[in-house]
Each structure stands twice: as structure tokens, then as C-alpha cells.
Design an enzyme around this catalytic site. Structure first.
Site, PDB file in Angstrom:
ATOM      1  N   ALA A  45       0.823  -1.197   0.000  1.00 48.79           N
ATOM      2  CA  ALA A  45       0.000   0.000   0.000  1.00 48.79           C
ATOM      3  C   ALA A  45       0.862   1.254   0.000  1.00 48.79           C
ATOM      4  O   ALA A  45       1.699   1.450   0.860  1.00 48.79           O
ATOM      5  CB  ALA A  45      -0.913  -0.003   1.230  1.00 48.79           C
ATOM      6  N   CYS A  46       0.613   2.118  -0.982  1.00 56.01           N
ATOM      7  CA  CYS A  46       1.455   3.307  -1.148  1.00 56.01           C
ATOM      8  C   CYS A  46       1.325   4.266   0.028  1.00 56.01           C
ATOM      9  O   CYS A  46       2.270   4.965   0.369  1.00 56.01           O
ATOM     10  CB  CYS A  46       1.086   4.037  -2.441  1.00 56.01           C
ATOM     11  SG  CYS A  46       1.372   3.056  -3.929  1.00 56.01           S
TER      12      CYS A  46
END
Length: 279
Positions: free
Chosen positions: A119-120
């Protein structure tokens, strides 16, 4: 029985030199998917692109470094898929792992770990906290290594890389003792796979944890490399390139000596300098 799939693949290439071309045979690093399945519950837990070879060690190392097992005794059996309904023949790209009776893998923990890694918007602090929640402890092993031992590692690693010598396209992970003697080396198209193979081999042979050992990886040290090293209790991690910022944060948080840009008689210490005997 391990996979008969070769780690090298022959190909024909054109070599262009001084404006002229010639045809010759070359070797490429084989890259194939490996699916790791649990027998019970029947579920695929990972698919990774890897170089065939030491597949059982790769599966064991992955399960161990991701916290699904804690010892060799947790594994009842590892085998290749023999379900001929998949493609009509033995499938050497699928490994089945049967865990010991009564052991139920924490698959939700695995999913959370993958979420954090992909997840960025999730910060490095969350990644570190996830390892702490898994029960990963600070590596407190006391050992002092001379720079000369560190200097000797890259040449040994390169000399032992058989597939890299043939293909020029493979990563390696190696473990050394405190005198700098090479104990084992594994190769793969991916750095993290090579380290999982190294850890898995040691797990299956009863040689974990890696107390009083050094691990060296080709390329750079990433979050995954440090995470797996923490679980295997590696005090000193070396690489030929720079570490990532999160790798440095992990090393500092969990007491690992992290060395990068190890080339010739020069290296950088990013964390844990107390383990290196300096004049």
C-alpha cells in the site's frame, strides 16, 4: 525430489561488435512462477517469480520469514503438486506444504503484512510496528568482526555463484561464519527469494537461527531483506549496493549491523557500528 527444471535456459543471440553481427549461443537465467500452497486449509499463500532450484527451501524459508511457522517441526511435508487435472502432468511450479497437525497458520497476519508492503499510503512506521506485533525481537547477539573479514565476502560470493557466472543475471544470498568462511549460498532471479532459499535450507537442516553469522546479498538491502534477516536473527547484513531508507530504519530499530556499498576494501556502515572492530 527437487525440480528437474533447469536454472539456465539456452538461447540464440546476435552479438554486435565493431559494426558487425555474429550469431552465438547464450544462457539466460530461467524465470518461472512458483505457487506455494497450504494443504490445510487448502489455500494458495504466495506466487513468486523465481529461478527453479531449492524450491522446498524457498517455500520453507518464506513460511518462516513471514511468521507462519516457527520451526522445522511445524512442517509435516513439502512436495510438488501431483494433481494431474491441472495440466495433465507433474507440475514443478506448484509446491504443497502440509503443516503439522494442530497448527493453524495466521493467514490474516500474512494478509496484513502484504498490505503494508504494497500500500502506497502506509508509512514505514506501520511496517516496523507490524514486525513488532509479530513478536520480532531486537537482535542482541554480541560479536565483533574485523574490516578484513568484511572485505573478503564479495569475492567469495562471486566465486561461488555458478549460475551467475553462466548467465550474468542472477542475485545471490550467502551466509558466513565469524571468520568469513562461506557456509552456504543460494541464487535466484530475486534477492528476497535467494534469501528465503538460504533461510529455508538452514531451517530444514536445523541450522537456524543465524546467531553469530553474517549474511551478504547481491544488489541492495531492502525492507524485505532486513525483515527476513530479523526473523532469522542475523546480526550483520551486508550488500554491494545502498540500502533503502526503510531498511536502515529496521536495522536501527532491531539492532542489526547494516553494511552497504561493500566493494574492494571500502564499505559504509548504516547501523550497528559497534560490531565492527575499527582502529
Amino acid at each position: 525430489m527437487e525440480t528437474p527444471i533447469s536454472s539456465k535456459t539456452k538461447t540464440q543471440i546476435f552479438v554486435v561488435e565493431n559494426g558487425k553481427q555474429r550469431l552465438r549461443q547464450d544462457y539466460l537465467t530461467t524465470e518461472e512462477p512458483l505457487e506455494i500452497r497450504l494443504v490445510f486449509p487448502h489455500r494458495t499463500i504466495a506466487v513468486t517469480m523465481r529461478t527453479p532450484g531449492a524450491d522446498f527451501a524457498l517455500a520453507a524459508g518464506f513460511l518462516y520469514s513471514e511468521g507462519l511457522i516457527s520451526s522445522k517441526a511445524d512442517i509435516q511435508r513439502i512436495s510438488y503438486c501431483v494433481d494431474k487435472s491441472i495440466d495433465g502432468q507433474q507440475n514443478y511450479n506448484i509446491v504443497n506444504v502440509e503443516l503439522r497437525t494442530g497448527l493453524f497458520a495466521d493467514l490474516q497476519s500474512l494478509e496484513r503484512h502484504f498490505y503494508i508492503n504494497s500500500a502506497c499510503g502506509v508509512c514505514g512506521k506501520a511496517s516496523i510496528e507490524a514486525l513488532q506485533l509479530r513478536g520480532c525481537r531486537v537482535v542482541e547477539e554480541e560479536m565483533i568482526i574485523t574490516p578484513e573479514v568484511i572485505y573478503s565476502l564479495p569475492d567469495q560470493l562471486r566465486a561461488a555463484q555458478g549460475v551467475f557466472t553462466a548467465t550474468g543475471g542472477l542475485h545471490a544470498a550467502a551466509v558466513f561464519d565469524t571468520q568469513g568462511r562461506l557456509l552456504n549460498l543460494q541464487e535466484d532471479v530475486g534477492r528476497h527469494n535467494a534469501l528465503d532459499k538460504l533461510i529455508g535450507t538452514a531451517l530444514l537442516s536445523g541450522e537456524l537461527p543465524f546467531h553469530h553469522h553474517l549474511v551478504m546479498v547481491s544488489g541492495r538491502s531492502s525492507f524485505e531483506i532486513l525483515q527476513k534477516s530479523i526473523v532469522a536473527r542475523v546480526p550483520i547484513v551486508c550488500s554491494v549496493s545502498a540500502p533503502s531508507s526503510l531498511a536502515v530504519s529496521l536495522a536501527q530499530e532491531f539492532g542489526i549491523t547494516l553494511i552497504g556499498f561493500l566493494r574492494g576494501e571500502k564499505f559504509n556502515i548504516y547501523a550497528g557500528s559497534e560490531r565492527i572492530h575499527l582502529a
